[in-house]
Design an enzyme around this catalytic site. Structure first.
Site, PDB file in Angstrom:
ATOM      1  CE  LYS A 113      64.972  14.132  50.096  1.00 20.95           C
ATOM      2  NZ  LYS A 113      66.150  14.652  49.457  1.00 20.95           N
TER       3      LYS A 113
HETATM    4  C1  LIG Z   1      67.594  14.279  48.870  1.00 23.20           C
HETATM    5  C2  LIG Z   1      68.811  13.868  49.590  1.00 23.20           C
HETATM    6  C3  LIG Z   1      70.035  14.511  49.408  1.00 23.20           C
HETATM    7  C4  LIG Z   1      70.258  15.534  48.338  1.00 23.20           C
HETATM    8  O1  LIG Z   1      69.394  16.602  48.413  1.00 23.20           O
HETATM    9  P1  LIG Z   1      69.293  17.617  47.178  1.00 23.20           P
HETATM   10  O2  LIG Z   1      68.635  18.817  47.753  1.00 23.20           O
HETATM   11  O3  LIG Z   1      68.439  16.925  46.145  1.00 23.20           O
HETATM   12  O4  LIG Z   1      70.646  17.880  46.677  1.00 23.20           O
HETATM   13  C5  LIG Z   1      71.097  14.138  50.204  1.00 23.20           C
HETATM   14  N1  LIG Z   1      70.988  13.167  51.129  1.00 23.20           N
HETATM   15  C6  LIG Z   1      69.837  12.497  51.311  1.00 23.20           C
HETATM   16  C7  LIG Z   1      69.782  11.440  52.362  1.00 23.20           C
HETATM   17  C8  LIG Z   1      68.721  12.814  50.533  1.00 23.20           C
HETATM   18  O5  LIG Z   1      67.583  12.126  50.710  1.00 23.20           O
END
Ligand SMILES: *Cc1c(COP(=O)(O)O)cnc(C)c1O
Length: 387
Positions: A184
């Site tokens: 992210k």
């Molecule tokens: C990465 C992601 C999640 C989940 O995030 P985590 O921190 O890995 O649980 C949820 N929604 C979207 C759109 C994502 O890209």
């Protein structure tokens, strides 16, 4: 061709993060403590959220959002098929029914008109996902929510630093959930943040993330130094560690710089790929916003090529270029195909994108030369496979 492999994403971890983690390890305080507090305060100030609660992941926040907002058995929650599984899994786990609304062709964000079509007397909430770091049209989504008395839960996993009409995502009058997974825009290793403007919701999340432990209940039970405590509800174990927050404090300070770099790379792709007829490039939404460019996701016009999208990705890999798949549409996964039984014709835009989407390399440590290699590899693969 490049001599080394270029991954589609890689975190930027530097001395500041490393030293801060080492400091936590040496201090003896490694789980939730002063650095978590500092990170929450800094994140709250950055996004402009009245309350920010750190968690082990965004998925944890999505899981908690269901009971906290009173969503469960018999309720319907409208969201986008162009998302990560956890957005929909956590609706299903709560016993509610996920309802898919189609997306807009240019931005791949949920289409407010399609949301309206899916509202029934059972609809309880809308979960817009700010796809690739570009804000959904929140005025139109909030208008629907007001008209039908629905809750809005923003999936802000891609949207740390995203702005909508001059406001940061996290500061709008809703619940928003951020992810700090390594891919992210900023990371804590694993981690998430739950932001809300509602103190009652914030307190319930604080309780649920740590066993329903009374020391988390800042309103009803003032913190004291006693080792004794009350369990006020059955809670989970979703608290962030100081080791994670140590990384997050420095990542947050660099977030605007990361986004500038991502924007520079995305705009390079926009320019250099503009004349490639076999790609449909991502489009900017027509309203004022700041795109955080978490992903760069063109659609491969496979009807113009003799290969499908997975083969296209394999061919890029042979050119030493990594790529990602975000996402195969939710309604096409086996579990949701049998649960929801939504045919592709019901979701034409998402189904079209699902077969063609590819995430090109995009991360702050990439150089324009790296991006040039990506463009060259794409042109080579297309030239060799044009119909
Ligand atoms: C990465 C992601 C999640 C989940 O995030 P985590 O921190 O890995 O649980 C949820 N929604 C979207 C759109 C994502 O890209």
């Amino acid at each position: 061709m490049r001599s080394t492999f270029l991954p589609f994403s890689a975190p930027t971890i530097e001395d500041a993060e490393i030293n801060e983690v080492v400091d936590s390890l040496r201090s003896g305080w490694i789980t939730t403590g002063p650095k978590v507090k500092r990170f929450e305060e800094a994140f709250k100030a950055y996004v402009g959220a009245p309350f920010a609660l750190s968690l082990t992941s965004a998925t944890a926040g999505q899981h908690l959002s269901m009971p906290v907002l009173g969503i469960g058995e018999g309720d319907e929650v409208i969201t986008t098929p162009m998302t990560f599984a956890s957005t929909v899994n956590t609706i299903a786990i709560a016993g509610a029914t996920p309802v898919m609304a189609d997306i807009e062709a240019g931005t791949l964000n949920i289409d407010p008109e399609q949301v309206r079509r899916k509202i029934t007397s059972r609809t309880k909430a809308i979960i817009p996902v700010h796809f690739a770091g570009q804000s959904c049209d929140m005025d139109r989504i909030f208008a629907l929510a007001r008209e039908y008395d629905l809750t809005v839960i923003e999936d802000a996993a891609h949207a740390a630093g995203t702005e909508y009409k001059g406001k940061r995502i996290g500061s709008l009058d809703s619940v928003s959930i951020f992810s700090f997974h390594p891919n992210k825009n900023m990371t804590t290793g694993e981690g998430g943040m739950f932001c809300t403007s509602d103190e009652t919701i914030a307190e319930e999340v604080a309780l649920l993330r740590f066993h329903g432990h009374s020391r988390e209940a800042w309103k009803r039970f003032p913190v004291n130094s006693s080792q004794d405590y009350d369990i006020l509800m059955p809670g989970f174990k979703y608290n962030m560690m100081d080791i994670q927050a140590a990384i997050g404090i420095h990542q947050l300070a660099k977030l605007d710089g990361f986004i500038e770099k991502r924007t520079e790379l995305a705009e390079f792709y926009n320019r250099e790929l503009a004349d490639v007829a076999e790609l449909a490039l991502p489009q900017y939404a027509p309203y004022e916003q700041r795109h955080a460019w978490h992903l760069y996701t063109p659609l491969v016009r496979i009807e113009k090529l003799g290969i499908n999208r997975m083969q296209f990705m394999e061919e890029l890999k042979k050119q030493n270029i990594g790529s990602g798949l975000h996402y195969r549409a939710i309604h096409q996964h086996p579990y949701y195909r049998s649960l929801l039984n939504v045919p592709d014709q019901e979701l034409p835009v998402a189904s079209y994108a699902s077969e063609r989407i590819v995430s090109l390399p995009l991360f702050p440590r990439m150089t324009l030369d790296d991006a040039r290699d990506v463009v060259e590899a794409i042109k080579t693969v297309i030239a060799a496979n044009r119909r």
